[in-house]
Write a protein that holds these residues in place. Structure first.
Motif, mmCIF file in Angstrom:
data_model
loop_
_atom_site.group_PDB
_atom_site.id
_atom_site.type_symbol
_atom_site.label_atom_id
_atom_site.label_comp_id
_atom_site.label_asym_id
_atom_site.label_seq_id
_atom_site.Cartn_x
_atom_site.Cartn_y
_atom_site.Cartn_z
ATOM 1 N N PRO A 266 0.830 -1.209 0.000
ATOM 2 C CA PRO A 266 0.000 0.000 0.000
ATOM 3 C C PRO A 266 0.863 1.257 0.000
ATOM 4 O O PRO A 266 1.907 1.317 0.662
ATOM 5 C CB PRO A 266 -0.797 -0.121 1.310
ATOM 6 N N GLU A 267 0.428 2.240 -0.758
ATOM 7 C CA GLU A 267 1.164 3.495 -0.828
ATOM 8 C C GLU A 267 1.040 4.230 0.508
ATOM 9 O O GLU A 267 -0.040 4.327 1.083
ATOM 10 C CB GLU A 267 0.618 4.370 -1.955
ATOM 11 N N GLU A 268 2.170 4.758 0.992
ATOM 12 C CA GLU A 268 2.202 5.518 2.241
ATOM 13 C C GLU A 268 2.915 6.853 2.005
ATOM 14 O O GLU A 268 3.755 6.972 1.109
ATOM 15 C CB GLU A 268 2.913 4.737 3.343
ATOM 16 N N ARG A 269 2.560 7.826 2.830
ATOM 17 C CA ARG A 269 3.154 9.149 2.729
ATOM 18 C C ARG A 269 3.679 9.573 4.107
ATOM 19 O O ARG A 269 3.082 9.241 5.128
ATOM 20 C CB ARG A 269 2.110 10.162 2.263
ATOM 21 N N ARG A 270 4.788 10.324 4.059
ATOM 22 C CA ARG A 270 5.298 10.932 5.290
ATOM 23 C C ARG A 270 5.155 12.447 5.135
ATOM 24 O O ARG A 270 5.741 13.045 4.228
ATOM 25 C CB ARG A 270 6.746 10.561 5.545
ATOM 26 N N VAL A 271 4.359 13.024 6.004
ATOM 27 C CA VAL A 271 3.965 14.423 5.887
ATOM 28 C C VAL A 271 4.234 15.127 7.212
ATOM 29 O O VAL A 271 4.118 14.529 8.279
ATOM 30 C CB VAL A 271 2.456 14.521 5.535
ATOM 31 N N ARG A 272 4.602 16.415 7.100
ATOM 32 C CA ARG A 272 4.557 17.243 8.300
ATOM 33 C C ARG A 272 3.568 18.372 8.028
ATOM 34 O O ARG A 272 3.346 18.752 6.870
ATOM 35 C CB ARG A 272 5.935 17.781 8.661
ATOM 36 N N HIS A 273 2.963 18.857 9.110
ATOM 37 C CA HIS A 273 1.931 19.869 8.907
ATOM 38 C C HIS A 273 1.950 20.884 10.046
ATOM 39 O O HIS A 273 2.513 20.647 11.124
ATOM 40 C CB HIS A 273 0.549 19.204 8.783
ATOM 41 N N LEU A 328 4.323 13.812 11.039
ATOM 42 C CA LEU A 328 3.271 12.836 11.364
ATOM 43 C C LEU A 328 3.706 11.406 11.091
ATOM 44 O O LEU A 328 2.893 10.488 11.231
ATOM 45 C CB LEU A 328 2.008 13.151 10.548
ATOM 46 N N ASP A 329 4.948 11.195 10.686
ATOM 47 C CA ASP A 329 5.467 9.869 10.359
ATOM 48 C C ASP A 329 4.669 9.287 9.185
ATOM 49 O O ASP A 329 3.910 9.966 8.525
ATOM 50 C CB ASP A 329 5.439 8.946 11.583
ATOM 51 N N TRP A 330 4.814 7.984 8.931
ATOM 52 C CA TRP A 330 4.203 7.353 7.756
ATOM 53 C C TRP A 330 2.725 7.043 8.024
ATOM 54 O O TRP A 330 2.363 6.599 9.108
ATOM 55 C CB TRP A 330 4.928 6.058 7.415
ATOM 56 N N PHE A 331 1.906 7.231 7.026
ATOM 57 C CA PHE A 331 0.495 6.819 7.110
ATOM 58 C C PHE A 331 -0.007 6.490 5.709
ATOM 59 O O PHE A 331 0.521 6.964 4.695
ATOM 60 C CB PHE A 331 -0.376 7.908 7.754
ATOM 61 N N GLY A 332 -1.023 5.629 5.674
ATOM 62 C CA GLY A 332 -1.639 5.246 4.401
ATOM 63 C C GLY A 332 -3.021 5.835 4.278
ATOM 64 O O GLY A 332 -3.487 6.599 5.140
ATOM 65 N N ARG A 333 -3.696 5.446 3.230
ATOM 66 C CA ARG A 333 -5.054 5.940 3.001
ATOM 67 C C ARG A 333 -5.999 5.408 4.086
ATOM 68 O O ARG A 333 -5.885 4.279 4.529
ATOM 69 C CB ARG A 333 -5.548 5.511 1.625
ATOM 70 N N GLY A 334 -6.904 6.268 4.485
ATOM 71 C CA GLY A 334 -7.873 5.887 5.505
ATOM 72 C C GLY A 334 -7.466 6.263 6.904
ATOM 73 O O GLY A 334 -8.251 6.136 7.839
ATOM 74 N N PHE A 340 -7.610 16.171 4.449
ATOM 75 C CA PHE A 340 -6.179 16.093 4.735
ATOM 76 C C PHE A 340 -5.542 15.007 3.867
ATOM 77 O O PHE A 340 -4.481 15.207 3.259
ATOM 78 C CB PHE A 340 -5.972 15.797 6.216
ATOM 79 N N GLU A 341 -6.193 13.844 3.802
ATOM 80 C CA GLU A 341 -5.663 12.729 3.010
ATOM 81 C C GLU A 341 -5.573 13.109 1.531
ATOM 82 O O GLU A 341 -4.566 12.847 0.869
ATOM 83 C CB GLU A 341 -6.543 11.497 3.187
ATOM 84 N N ASP A 342 -6.632 13.693 1.000
ATOM 85 C CA ASP A 342 -6.637 14.073 -0.416
ATOM 86 C C ASP A 342 -5.484 15.022 -0.734
ATOM 87 O O ASP A 342 -4.812 14.891 -1.765
ATOM 88 C CB ASP A 342 -7.968 14.727 -0.784
ATOM 89 N N ALA A 343 -5.263 15.977 0.154
ATOM 90 C CA ALA A 343 -4.180 16.929 -0.073
ATOM 91 C C ALA A 343 -2.822 16.238 0.007
ATOM 92 O O ALA A 343 -1.924 16.477 -0.824
ATOM 93 C CB ALA A 343 -4.254 18.059 0.955
ATOM 94 N N ALA A 344 -2.649 15.351 0.994
ATOM 95 C CA ALA A 344 -1.370 14.671 1.178
ATOM 96 C C ALA A 344 -1.012 13.805 -0.020
ATOM 97 O O ALA A 344 0.138 13.770 -0.469
ATOM 98 C CB ALA A 344 -1.397 13.827 2.449
ATOM 99 N N PHE A 345 -2.004 13.087 -0.559
ATOM 100 C CA PHE A 345 -1.726 12.167 -1.663
ATOM 101 C C PHE A 345 -1.720 12.878 -3.020
ATOM 102 O O PHE A 345 -1.434 12.249 -4.038
ATOM 103 C CB PHE A 345 -2.733 11.012 -1.644
#
Length: 637
Positions: A266-273, A328-334, A340-345
């Motif tokens: 699964p695709e994951e993103r690492r984001v800071r906000h 926020l470290d790594w997270f996946g969809r959901g 927030f998710e739509d913007a991150a991905f």
């Protein structure tokens, strides 16, 4: 999810369901619709018969289930009139509850069914990672998705019939403690034990006594060599079928493509906000002010990109991430709220987002890194693919071979031809008894196969038994090679055993006689009693004393204390007890919360049983005939 998988498979019907619902020893919805027409009736509910064949099948299934749970259990303990009576009572109970569910129109929806399947831990082994059912496991056991779904719905309906009673029981502290006081009452005692082992050196057994015991017909059963057989047998199972399976390359490729999602990380993103918090119910003015503050921060970040972490620590109002510079470290969809998710991905690595509104306020995101979203190569999963496809092909092939195997066993005079035809190992077992082959597992630990082997026609004609379903995609057949009836062993073989039995009996009798004599003397002269230190006994604190002693102490009359008791403990000897004091339940040990919980549980059980009896009377559920060997009184409800 629950589409119809397979309609025509007479093998292993509902075996999976019996493993999933241990409380049910009977058939399920199809069995309920097929009450009549299979042998004479042994019970009836709502005017519909429960046949002898249904009882036999239910008993066999119960035995198989208990053998799976307790592989070493003695089969004889399960094949008793009392056991069959219990199974028959369970059959009647289920039919009564099914009738009640039908009358109450309790039909769980597909949504409830899906929710239970995806959340209940007992179904974890049947779920794919996406929450769908593993159809190949149902297919291997001859259970269609439709049957499986119906069984879950039936179970939910039965829970609804009885479930409300337990939830409605209220336990108040004082009544609970009062009710449980008798159960957990404490009694102060002094106990003198007379143990048979202390008397063994004082008793003697003569050869004449050994001979007399051996000659007594009442002792013959203890001195027998059990009936035994030498057999040959074959087992058709998935392991045997797999040996003949070749997996075509095309099937591997197709399976890989069809299950590509399973081999994709699964695709994951690492984001800071940075969050400027504002309640979603806040006034428009407050939300506009918060958004403006976020816009100002975004403008600053665009001018000086390297200051994100520093600004997040100072100005972000997210207590969970501000100290980490907004990371926020790594997270996946959901995992995040939808905006927030739509913007991150939607971001590329290193990009800043626009100001993103959510229920929590206004966010500014920076994408630090990405991972996943790519599929493992075909070659890297080839071994796993081959195992899965081989398993699926073997399951399908097993279904085809099972009927051929059954016919071949019936037609051939011996099992060698069957073993050769299906490329199976022809196995042998010697001195096999009705209890099985010692600690053997597999086919010879199966109660149904053992029962078939020891049928009179199998023993006398020495022909192949019918093919027997063992469960878990297994069929077996056996042939008796030789039969040794039960026989009394020669005295030379059992002499030591007999001597030990006689010594044990004499030692227990000596302990009992000595204990009774001391009891008489101490009752007459209490001051001479040599008794150990006092013990406080209760059912909650047995103090390593035998159950028989605890029960006798708690049953004893307490109108005159101290009271003397003589308690025969059988093979454990004799006990003399002086009962000195009676106390109430140890509330501290029991616990007020625990007392309420136990009281509520016991009361709910009593209410549930009373409700069931009322339902049984309403739907005219009754046992017409007791299992063989059960007293006639047990046949009435």
């Amino acid at each position: 999810m629950f589409e119809f998988v397979r309609r025509h498979n007479r093998l292993l019907q509902l075996a999976l369901v019996l493993l999933i619902f241990p409380s049910f020893v009977v058939f399920g919805i199809q069995g309920y619709q097929r009450f009549a027409g299979e042998g004479h009736a042994v019970a009836e509910v709502a005017g519909r018969d429960i046949s002898q064949q249904e009882l036999d099948n239910a008993h066999r299934q119960q035995v198989e289930r208990m053998q799976q749970q307790m592989p070493g259990i003695d089969i004889k303990l399960l094949d008793t009139p009392a056991m069959k009576q219990r199974v028959l009572e369970d059959l009647v109970r289920e039919r009564v509850l099914l009738e009640a569910a039908r009358k109450m129109h309790l039909a769980p929806s597909d949504e409830q069914l899906m929710r239970v399947f995806q959340s209940d831990p007992q179904f974890a082994g049947l779920r794919n990672t996406d929450g769908t059912v593993r159809r190949e496991l149902l297919e291997a056991r001859g259970v269609s998705s439709e049957q499986f779904a119906q069984q879950i719905k039936q179970d939910l309906a039965l829970r609804q019939v009885m479930g409300g009673l337990g939830a409605s029981t209220v336990a108040v502290s004082q009544p609970a403690l009062t009710a449980l006081n008798a159960l957990y009452q404490q009694r102060d005692v002094r106990v003198a034990r007379f143990d048979p082992k202390d008397y063994k050196s004082k008793v003697d057994v003569s050869d004449a006594e050994v001979q007399a015991y051996y000659d007594d017909a009442q002792n013959a059963a203890r001195l027998q060599a059990p009936e035994s057989v030498d057999v040959e047998y074959v087992v058709l199972d998935l392991a045997a079928v797999k040996k003949s399976i070749t997996v075509p390359e095309q099937d591997l490729q197709e399976h890989y493509k069809a299950n590509l999602a399973r081999y994709t990380q699964p695709e994951e993103r690492r984001v800071r906000h940075i969050l400027i918090a504002v309640d979603k119910q806040a006034s428009a003015q407050d939300r506009t002010r918060a958004q403006g503050q976020a816009e100002e921060i975004l403008a600053t970040l665009k001018k000086s990109r390297g200051t994100f972490a520093e600004i997040a620590k100072k100005q972000s109002q997210d207590p969970g991430s501000a100290a980490q510079g907004g990371d926020l470290d790594w997270f996946g969809r959901g995992a995040m709220t939808k905006p927030f998710e739509d913007a991150a991905f939607a971001l590329k690595k290193g990009e800043l987002s626009a100001v993103v509104p959510s229920d929590f306020g206004f966010h500014i995101l920076e994408l630090l890194d990405t991972r996943g979203g790519t599929a493992r190569s075909f070659e890297s999963v080839r071994t796993e693919l081959e195992q899965e496809v081989r398993q699926q092909l073997a399951q399908k092939r097993y279904v085809e071979l099972a009927e051929q195997f059954t016919d071949a066993v019936d037609q051939e005079d011996g099992l060698k031809a069957v073993a050769d035809k299906f490329k199976l190992e022809l196995r042998q077992a010697h001195k096999l008894t009705r209890a099985g082959a010692g600690d053997a597992k597999g086919a010879l630990a199966n109660a149904k196969l053992l029962e078939t082997i020891f049928r009179s026609d199998s023993l006398q004609k020495k022909r192949n038994t019918a093919a027997v379903e063992l469960g878990g995609s297994q069929l077996a057949a056996a042939r008796v090679l030789s039969h040794a009836p039960a026989r009394k062993l020669p005295l030379t073989d059992v002499k030591d055993q007999v001597r030990k039995l006689l010594i044990d009996g004499k030692a227990a009798e000596a302990a009992r006689k000595d204990g009774q004599g001391q009891l008489t003397r101490w009752q007459a002269q209490p001051g001479d009693a040599a008794l150990p230190l006092a013990l406080t006994l209760s059912r909650a604190k047995p103090q390593d004393q035998p159950r028989e002693l605890i029960d006798a102490v708690l049953r004893a009359k307490t109108d005159r204390l101290p009271a003397w008791l003589g308690i025969d403990l059988g093979a454990q000897g004799f006990a003399v007890v002086r009962l000195d004091k009676v106390s109430g339940a140890d509330v501290a040990a029991l616990g007020e919360d625990r007392a309420r919980e136990q009281y509520a549980q016991l009361w709910a059980q009593a209410e549930g049983e009373a409700y069931y009896v009322a339902l049984r009377d309403r739907f005219k559920g009754k046992i017409l005939k007791a299992p063989p060997g059960e007293p006639a009184s047990a046949a009435t409800q």
